[in-house]
Design a protein around this motif. Structure first.
Motif, PDB file in Angstrom:
ATOM      1  N   ARG A 132       7.072  13.046   3.024  1.00  0.00           N
ATOM      2  CA  ARG A 132       6.351  14.322   3.140  1.00  0.00           C
ATOM      3  C   ARG A 132       4.873  14.147   3.433  1.00  0.00           C
ATOM      4  N   ALA A 133       4.388  12.897   3.496  1.00  0.00           N
ATOM      5  CA  ALA A 133       2.967  12.639   3.730  1.00  0.00           C
ATOM      6  C   ALA A 133       2.602  12.969   5.174  1.00  0.00           C
ATOM      7  N   ASP A 134       1.344  13.371   5.375  1.00  0.00           N
ATOM      8  CA  ASP A 134       0.856  13.640   6.724  1.00  0.00           C
ATOM      9  C   ASP A 134       0.780  12.337   7.512  1.00  0.00           C
ATOM     10  N   TYR A 135       0.938  12.466   8.820  1.00  0.00           N
ATOM     11  CA  TYR A 135       0.842  11.307   9.687  1.00  0.00           C
ATOM     12  C   TYR A 135      -0.550  10.684   9.612  1.00  0.00           C
ATOM     13  N   ASP A 136      -1.546  11.516   9.406  1.00  0.00           N
ATOM     14  CA  ASP A 136      -2.921  11.038   9.354  1.00  0.00           C
ATOM     15  C   ASP A 136      -3.121   9.996   8.254  1.00  0.00           C
ATOM     16  N   SER A 137      -2.535  10.216   7.093  1.00  0.00           N
ATOM     17  CA  SER A 137      -2.712   9.289   5.972  1.00  0.00           C
ATOM     18  C   SER A 137      -2.078   7.936   6.252  1.00  0.00           C
ATOM     19  N   ILE A 138      -0.880   7.955   6.770  1.00  0.00           N
ATOM     20  CA  ILE A 138      -0.190   6.699   7.063  1.00  0.00           C
ATOM     21  C   ILE A 138      -0.822   6.040   8.286  1.00  0.00           C
ATOM     22  N   GLY A 139      -1.208   6.838   9.261  1.00  0.00           N
ATOM     23  CA  GLY A 139      -1.876   6.305  10.438  1.00  0.00           C
ATOM     24  C   GLY A 139      -3.181   5.622  10.090  1.00  0.00           C
ATOM     25  N   PRO A 146      -1.422 -18.845   4.283  1.00  0.00           N
ATOM     26  CA  PRO A 146      -0.873 -17.981   5.320  1.00  0.00           C
ATOM     27  C   PRO A 146      -1.109 -16.521   4.973  1.00  0.00           C
ATOM     28  N   GLN A 147      -1.170 -15.720   5.991  1.00  0.00           N
ATOM     29  CA  GLN A 147      -1.498 -14.312   5.806  1.00  0.00           C
ATOM     30  C   GLN A 147      -0.284 -13.549   5.265  1.00  0.00           C
ATOM     31  N   PRO A 148      -0.465 -12.821   4.152  1.00  0.00           N
ATOM     32  CA  PRO A 148       0.646 -12.034   3.614  1.00  0.00           C
ATOM     33  C   PRO A 148       1.010 -10.872   4.532  1.00  0.00           C
ATOM     34  N   GLU A 149       2.204 -10.378   4.357  1.00  0.00           N
ATOM     35  CA  GLU A 149       2.660  -9.216   5.125  1.00  0.00           C
ATOM     36  C   GLU A 149       2.258  -7.950   4.373  1.00  0.00           C
ATOM     37  N   LEU A 150       1.863  -6.915   5.117  1.00  0.00           N
ATOM     38  CA  LEU A 150       1.495  -5.625   4.530  1.00  0.00           C
ATOM     39  C   LEU A 150       2.714  -4.728   4.549  1.00  0.00           C
ATOM     40  N   HIS A 151       3.111  -4.227   3.387  1.00  0.00           N
ATOM     41  CA  HIS A 151       4.229  -3.282   3.275  1.00  0.00           C
ATOM     42  C   HIS A 151       3.655  -1.909   2.950  1.00  0.00           C
ATOM     43  N   ILE A 152       3.960  -0.936   3.786  1.00  0.00           N
ATOM     44  CA  ILE A 152       3.475   0.430   3.583  1.00  0.00           C
ATOM     45  C   ILE A 152       4.625   1.264   3.039  1.00  0.00           C
ATOM     46  N   ARG A 153       4.426   1.816   1.842  1.00  0.00           N
ATOM     47  CA  ARG A 153       5.393   2.726   1.230  1.00  0.00           C
ATOM     48  C   ARG A 153       4.861   4.143   1.417  1.00  0.00           C
ATOM     49  N   GLY A 154       5.272   4.785   2.493  1.00  0.00           N
ATOM     50  CA  GLY A 154       4.780   6.114   2.798  1.00  0.00           C
ATOM     51  C   GLY A 154       5.794   7.177   2.417  1.00  0.00           C
ATOM     52  N   ASP A 155       5.331   8.174   1.694  1.00  0.00           N
ATOM     53  CA  ASP A 155       6.197   9.301   1.336  1.00  0.00           C
ATOM     54  C   ASP A 155       6.616  10.029   2.609  1.00  0.00           C
ATOM     55  N   VAL A 182       0.878  -1.172   0.000  1.00  0.00           N
ATOM     56  CA  VAL A 182       0.000   0.000   0.000  1.00  0.00           C
ATOM     57  C   VAL A 182       0.913   1.219   0.000  1.00  0.00           C
ATOM     58  N   THR A 183       0.706   2.109  -0.953  1.00  0.00           N
ATOM     59  CA  THR A 183       1.539   3.299  -1.094  1.00  0.00           C
ATOM     60  C   THR A 183       0.733   4.530  -0.704  1.00  0.00           C
ATOM     61  N   VAL A 184       1.381   5.435   0.039  1.00  0.00           N
ATOM     62  CA  VAL A 184       0.783   6.721   0.395  1.00  0.00           C
ATOM     63  C   VAL A 184       1.692   7.792  -0.186  1.00  0.00           C
ATOM     64  N   ASP A 185       1.172   8.590  -1.129  1.00  0.00           N
ATOM     65  CA  ASP A 185       2.021   9.626  -1.733  1.00  0.00           C
ATOM     66  C   ASP A 185       2.028  10.888  -0.869  1.00  0.00           C
ATOM     67  N   ALA A 186       2.729  11.910  -1.330  1.00  0.00           N
ATOM     68  CA  ALA A 186       2.915  13.136  -0.545  1.00  0.00           C
ATOM     69  C   ALA A 186       1.598  13.853  -0.269  1.00  0.00           C
ATOM     70  N   GLU A 187       0.603  13.713  -1.140  1.00  0.00           N
ATOM     71  CA  GLU A 187      -0.684  14.372  -0.941  1.00  0.00           C
ATOM     72  C   GLU A 187      -1.632  13.533  -0.084  1.00  0.00           C
ATOM     73  N   GLY A 188      -1.242  12.318   0.283  1.00  0.00           N
ATOM     74  CA  GLY A 188      -2.079  11.459   1.105  1.00  0.00           C
ATOM     75  C   GLY A 188      -2.944  10.502   0.316  1.00  0.00           C
ATOM     76  N   ALA A 189      -2.773  10.428  -0.998  1.00  0.00           N
ATOM     77  CA  ALA A 189      -3.549   9.496  -1.824  1.00  0.00           C
ATOM     78  C   ALA A 189      -3.062   8.074  -1.576  1.00  0.00           C
ATOM     79  N   LEU A 190      -3.987   7.128  -1.562  1.00  0.00           N
ATOM     80  CA  LEU A 190      -3.661   5.730  -1.296  1.00  0.00           C
ATOM     81  C   LEU A 190      -3.638   4.936  -2.593  1.00  0.00           C
TER      82      LEU A 190
END
Length: 142
Positions: free
Chosen positions: A111-118, A100-109, A67-75
């Motif tokens: 410059r992204a707000d904490y709210d988006s990644i949170g 088995p359950q896959p692992e979630l990898h978060i690619r957060g910019d 799951v990628t979060v760009d600088a503007e907070g888009a998912l």
């Protein structure tokens, strides 16, 4: 008086009329190795400025979810943009049900707000994802 050329049978220094392909093969092998190394590095087409943090290297598995979060907070689900934040939880719930359950990898910019990644972390927690990782870049060498 004329110029006399030796025949091939006259001496050890006979001309070799073959093309030496060794340098060509060497260059082609080097190019092949460079392409084989660089192609797996380009694994995502969405540009984000990842935070720089030292962490142990792990091999990514094919079933891992990105799951990628760009600088503007888009998912983005892998490379597909999500039109609304609410679309993420049903996708994560399907992943949580896998065995088995896959692992979630978060690619957060960075410059992204904490709210988006949170929100991504919170949605993963609510969906029952057991393993979450953050993709970072290694720090620059001094």
């Amino acid at each position: 008086m004329g110029i006399h050329y030796k025949d091939a049978a006259e001496g050890d220094d006979a001309l070799i009329a073959e093309i030496n392909t060794t340098p060509l093969v060497d260059v082609m092998l080097v190019l092949l190795i460079i392409f084989l190394i660089t192609i797996p590095v380009v694994n995502s087409s969405i540009f984000v400025s990842l935070p720089r943090e030292a962490n142990p290297v792990q091999d990514a598995q094919a079933q891992d979810v990105i799951v990628t979060v760009d600088a503007e907070g888009a998912l983005y689900w892998f490379d597909t943009p999500l039109t609304a934040r609410e679309n993420l939880e049903p996708l994560l719930a399907k992943v949580a049900a896998m065995q088995p359950q896959p692992e979630l990898h978060i690619r957060g910019d960075a410059r992204a707000d904490y709210d988006s990644i949170g929100y991504v972390v919170y949605a993963a927690q609510r969906s029952g994802i057991a393993r979450i990782g953050f993709v970072t870049e290694p720090p620059r060498a001094p």
